[in-house]
Design an enzyme around this catalytic site. Structure first.
Site, PDB file in Angstrom:
ATOM      1  N   CYS A  41       0.839  -1.201   0.000  1.00 26.34           N
ATOM      2  CA  CYS A  41       0.000   0.000   0.000  1.00 26.34           C
ATOM      3  C   CYS A  41       0.876   1.254   0.000  1.00 26.34           C
ATOM      4  CB  CYS A  41      -0.916   0.003   1.225  1.00 26.34           C
ATOM      5  SG  CYS A  41      -2.096   1.388   1.222  1.00 26.34           S
ATOM      6  N   ASP A  43       0.355   3.810   1.700  1.00 29.79           N
ATOM      7  CA  ASP A  43       0.288   4.424   3.035  1.00 29.79           C
ATOM      8  C   ASP A  43       1.677   4.796   3.564  1.00 29.79           C
ATOM      9  OD1 ASP A  43       0.107   4.612   5.995  1.00 29.79           O
ATOM     10  OD2 ASP A  43      -1.969   4.012   5.657  1.00 29.79           O
ATOM     11  N   ARG A  45       2.809   5.142   6.381  1.00 32.20           N
ATOM     12  CA  ARG A  45       3.280   4.455   7.600  1.00 32.20           C
ATOM     13  C   ARG A  45       3.805   3.052   7.324  1.00 32.20           C
ATOM     14  NH1 ARG A  45      -2.455   4.810  10.335  1.00 32.20           N
ATOM     15  NH2 ARG A  45      -2.858   4.109   8.201  1.00 32.20           N
ATOM     16  N   HIS A  97      -2.182  -4.004   5.067  1.00 35.77           N
ATOM     17  CA  HIS A  97      -1.914  -3.551   6.443  1.00 35.77           C
ATOM     18  C   HIS A  97      -3.216  -3.185   7.128  1.00 35.77           C
ATOM     19  CE1 HIS A  97      -2.533   0.884   5.831  1.00 35.77           C
ATOM     20  NE2 HIS A  97      -2.396   0.501   4.574  1.00 35.77           N
ATOM     21  N   CYS A 100      -5.980   0.205   6.957  1.00 36.90           N
ATOM     22  CA  CYS A 100      -5.802   0.670   5.584  1.00 36.90           C
ATOM     23  C   CYS A 100      -6.954   1.609   5.192  1.00 36.90           C
ATOM     24  CB  CYS A 100      -5.737  -0.511   4.615  1.00 36.90           C
ATOM     25  SG  CYS A 100      -5.432  -0.002   2.904  1.00 36.90           S
TER      26      CYS A 100
END
Ligand code: CO
Length: 208
Positions: A41, A43, A45, A97, A100
């Site tokens: 992803c 993302d 993080r 994750h 998400c």
């Protein structure tokens, strides 16, 4: 984090690498032979290399919203074909994750414009597994399970491609599904049985 900071960090990073090995970048420039393709992803993080402890040159990486493998997405399909047919990676990992945002958005009724067709693929995962998901009363648990099932379905989408089917037959390429638990930092292997999943879908999706 401002952009100025990035350039000063980069200088320190270069100096650190050269202190350990004066030929570090010279060697890096010679080519790559990664053994793993990672699809994760976007993302901020979920920092792919960092959480895997991977060094430059070790992992070929593709990231998009909610780690999707969509057959008409030229971007992911180009990455996949290059990694499998040219770099000849040995393993492909789809890594989702918890928490998400893409999966969360797909669980809510809202018009998100250009994101609608992208997130539709996650809604389709929900529909395929609706019987199981609707039985989970706890919202947080249902959300987590959809994240896991989405990883599983993206692994199956990989198995539907000619590149993966051929590379598995010819040289034993394997596909894995993982979830990064953002609450603990730990990676969880979903233990998807690749040969079994391949077997199940080949009647319909065989391409060779
Ligand atoms: Co995400």
């Amino acid at each position: 984090m401002n952009l100025q900071e990035i350039f000063s960090n980069n200088k320190k990073w270069v100096a650190g690498k050269l202190a350990l090995d004066p030929n570090y970048f010279e060697n890096l420039s010679k080519g790559q032979a990664p053994e793993i393709l990672y699809i994760g992803c976007s993302d901020s993080r979920v920092t792919a290399e960092d959480l895997m402890g991977a060094k430059p040159g070790e992992v070929f990486i593709h990231r998009n919203i909610a780690n999707m493998v969509i057959s008409i997405d030229m971007n992911v399909m180009s990455v996949l074909n290059y990694a499998v047919r040219h770099l000849k990676v040995k393993s492909i990992v789809v890594c989702g994750h918890y928490e998400c945002g893409g999966v969360k958005a797909a669980m809510q009724p809202a018009d998100l414009g250009i994101l609608n067709p992208w997130l539709r693929n996650i809604r389709d995962v929900y529909r395929i597994h609706q019987d199981e998901l609707d039985q989970i009363e706890d919202n947080a648990k249902r959300y987590n399970r959809l994240i896991e099932l989405n990883v599983q379905e993206q692994c199956i989408n990989l198995i539907k491609t000619a590149a993966v089917q051929q590379a598995h037959k010819e040289r034993g390429l394997m596909v894995y599904g993982w979830v990064f638990d953002i609450h603990t930092g730990k990676l969880k292997d979903l233990e998807i049985n690749f040969p079994k999943e391949l077997d199940k879908i080949m009647k319909i999706y065989r391409l060779d």
